[in-house]
Design a protein around this motif. Structure first.
Motif, PDB file in Angstrom:
ATOM      1  N   PRO A 141       0.858  -1.264  -0.014  1.00 29.64           N
ATOM      2  CA  PRO A 141       0.126  -0.059   0.008  1.00 29.64           C
ATOM      3  C   PRO A 141       0.915   1.380   0.120  1.00 29.64           C
ATOM      4  O   PRO A 141       0.582   2.340  -0.334  1.00 29.64           O
ATOM      5  N   ALA A 142       1.879   1.015   0.717  1.00 28.41           N
ATOM      6  CA  ALA A 142       2.729   2.446   0.632  1.00 28.41           C
ATOM      7  C   ALA A 142       3.193   2.745  -0.938  1.00 28.41           C
ATOM      8  O   ALA A 142       3.385   3.881  -1.107  1.00 28.41           O
ATOM      9  N   ILE A 143       3.684   1.587  -1.637  1.00 31.17           N
ATOM     10  CA  ILE A 143       3.932   1.790  -3.128  1.00 31.17           C
ATOM     11  C   ILE A 143       3.033   2.438  -3.847  1.00 31.17           C
ATOM     12  O   ILE A 143       3.250   3.084  -4.639  1.00 31.17           O
ATOM     13  N   LEU A 144       1.739   2.135  -3.493  1.00 25.39           N
ATOM     14  CA  LEU A 144       0.674   2.467  -4.290  1.00 25.39           C
ATOM     15  C   LEU A 144       0.443   3.818  -3.986  1.00 25.39           C
ATOM     16  O   LEU A 144       0.222   4.658  -5.075  1.00 25.39           O
ATOM     17  N   ALA A 145       0.492   4.397  -2.941  1.00 28.71           N
ATOM     18  CA  ALA A 145       0.231   5.790  -2.257  1.00 28.71           C
ATOM     19  C   ALA A 145       1.306   6.539  -3.177  1.00 28.71           C
ATOM     20  O   ALA A 145       1.057   7.633  -3.805  1.00 28.71           O
ATOM     21  N   ARG A 146       2.795   6.079  -3.286  1.00 25.19           N
ATOM     22  CA  ARG A 146       3.738   6.998  -3.706  1.00 25.19           C
ATOM     23  C   ARG A 146       3.553   7.019  -5.239  1.00 25.19           C
ATOM     24  O   ARG A 146       3.863   7.784  -5.842  1.00 25.19           O
ATOM     25  N   ALA A 147       3.157   6.105  -5.918  1.00 25.94           N
ATOM     26  CA  ALA A 147       2.874   5.839  -7.337  1.00 25.94           C
ATOM     27  C   ALA A 147       1.660   6.949  -7.716  1.00 25.94           C
ATOM     28  O   ALA A 147       1.607   7.581  -8.772  1.00 25.94           O
ATOM     29  N   GLN A 165       1.192   2.719 -13.163  1.00 22.65           N
ATOM     30  CA  GLN A 165       1.801   1.319 -13.160  1.00 22.65           C
ATOM     31  C   GLN A 165       3.299   1.327 -13.380  1.00 22.65           C
ATOM     32  O   GLN A 165       4.164   0.426 -12.864  1.00 22.65           O
ATOM     33  N   LEU A 166       3.875   2.375 -14.018  1.00 21.86           N
ATOM     34  CA  LEU A 166       5.085   2.429 -14.410  1.00 21.86           C
ATOM     35  C   LEU A 166       6.029   2.752 -12.736  1.00 21.86           C
ATOM     36  O   LEU A 166       6.904   2.304 -12.498  1.00 21.86           O
ATOM     37  N   ALA A 167       5.358   3.700 -12.183  1.00 22.55           N
ATOM     38  CA  ALA A 167       5.988   4.201 -10.890  1.00 22.55           C
ATOM     39  C   ALA A 167       5.831   2.854  -9.933  1.00 22.55           C
ATOM     40  O   ALA A 167       6.943   2.723  -9.279  1.00 22.55           O
ATOM     41  N   GLN A 168       4.809   2.136 -10.275  1.00 20.49           N
ATOM     42  CA  GLN A 168       4.763   0.810  -9.228  1.00 20.49           C
ATOM     43  C   GLN A 168       5.977  -0.109  -9.564  1.00 20.49           C
ATOM     44  O   GLN A 168       6.304  -0.829  -8.466  1.00 20.49           O
ATOM     45  N   ASN A 169       6.070  -0.302 -10.862  1.00 25.24           N
ATOM     46  CA  ASN A 169       7.226  -1.125 -11.238  1.00 25.24           C
ATOM     47  C   ASN A 169       8.566  -0.460 -10.907  1.00 25.24           C
ATOM     48  O   ASN A 169       9.106  -1.440 -10.347  1.00 25.24           O
ATOM     49  N   ILE A 170       8.751   0.601 -10.815  1.00 21.59           N
ATOM     50  CA  ILE A 170      10.146   0.833 -10.611  1.00 21.59           C
ATOM     51  C   ILE A 170      10.118   1.010  -9.016  1.00 21.59           C
ATOM     52  O   ILE A 170      11.538   0.568  -8.496  1.00 21.59           O
ATOM     53  N   LEU A 171       9.204   1.519  -8.266  1.00 19.50           N
ATOM     54  CA  LEU A 171       9.426   1.558  -6.974  1.00 19.50           C
ATOM     55  C   LEU A 171       9.280  -0.036  -6.242  1.00 19.50           C
ATOM     56  O   LEU A 171       9.885  -0.221  -5.176  1.00 19.50           O
ATOM     57  N   SER A 172       8.688  -0.877  -6.808  1.00 21.45           N
ATOM     58  CA  SER A 172       8.645  -2.298  -6.273  1.00 21.45           C
ATOM     59  C   SER A 172       9.763  -2.996  -6.859  1.00 21.45           C
ATOM     60  O   SER A 172      10.142  -4.233  -6.325  1.00 21.45           O
TER      61      SER A 172
END
Length: 176
Positions: A141-147, A165-172
């Protein structure tokens, strides 16, 4: 008296650098394949592409036998006895795909040779099981909020979703 230059004692070196291994074994593989009836070696080397992933996991090409005129060949496939009825139903489609590799109607019949799960010889019928699909874990959920924060100011919904989606992929992505 004119002297001839002495021959260079060092062996001849290729000036092209490293060569791919496939290029070095291409001719011997083709020669062996042709002795078994495979005029197109791609049928052996790319069987998964030719037959499709489903049928390639159940079958192996064994040989191709040609008639007297060279037309109307018979492709022999090795298949487990339990899989043979399902493969038999797919033979017309498989024949079309094999003939597409040859570029003409080279194969008129496909013959199935059945074997037990262990095969006739060690490793001859080593059929690979279907690959297991790993379930995708739910994102943090923290990655979702940042994305969502990264794509917050974008007005187009499709572009915003793509950026999220791109931000989620990069952050995860695991850090190494």
């Amino acid at each position: 008296m004119v002297r001839k230059p002495l021959p260079d004692p060092s062996p001849q070196r290729r000036q092209r650098g490293f060569e791919p291994a496939g290029g070095l074994v291409k001719a011997p593989v083709r020669a062996v394949g042709e002795t078994r009836g495979f005029a197109v070696a791609r049928l052996l080397t790319h069987w998964a592409e030719v037959a499709g992933e489903d049928l390639a996991g159940k079958t192996r090409p064994v040989k191709i036998g040609y008639g007297k005129g060279g037309m109307g060949a018979t492709l022999t496939l090795l298949v487990k006895a339990a899989e043979a009825p399902m493969v038999q139903m797919a033979l017309p489609h498989l024949k079309d795909r094999v003939n597409a590799v040859y570029g003409y109607a080279a194969v008129s019949h496909i013959h199935l040779t059945q074997t037990a799960a262990t095969g006739f010889a060690e490793g001859q019928a080593d059929f690979a099981p279907a690959p297991k699909v790993k379930p995708v874990p739910a994102p943090d959920p923290a990655i979702l909020a940042r994305a969502q924060g990264v794509a917050e100011g974008v007005g187009d919904p499709a572009l915003r979703a793509a950026l999220e989606q791109l931000a989620q992929n990069i952050l995860s992505r695991p850090r190494s």
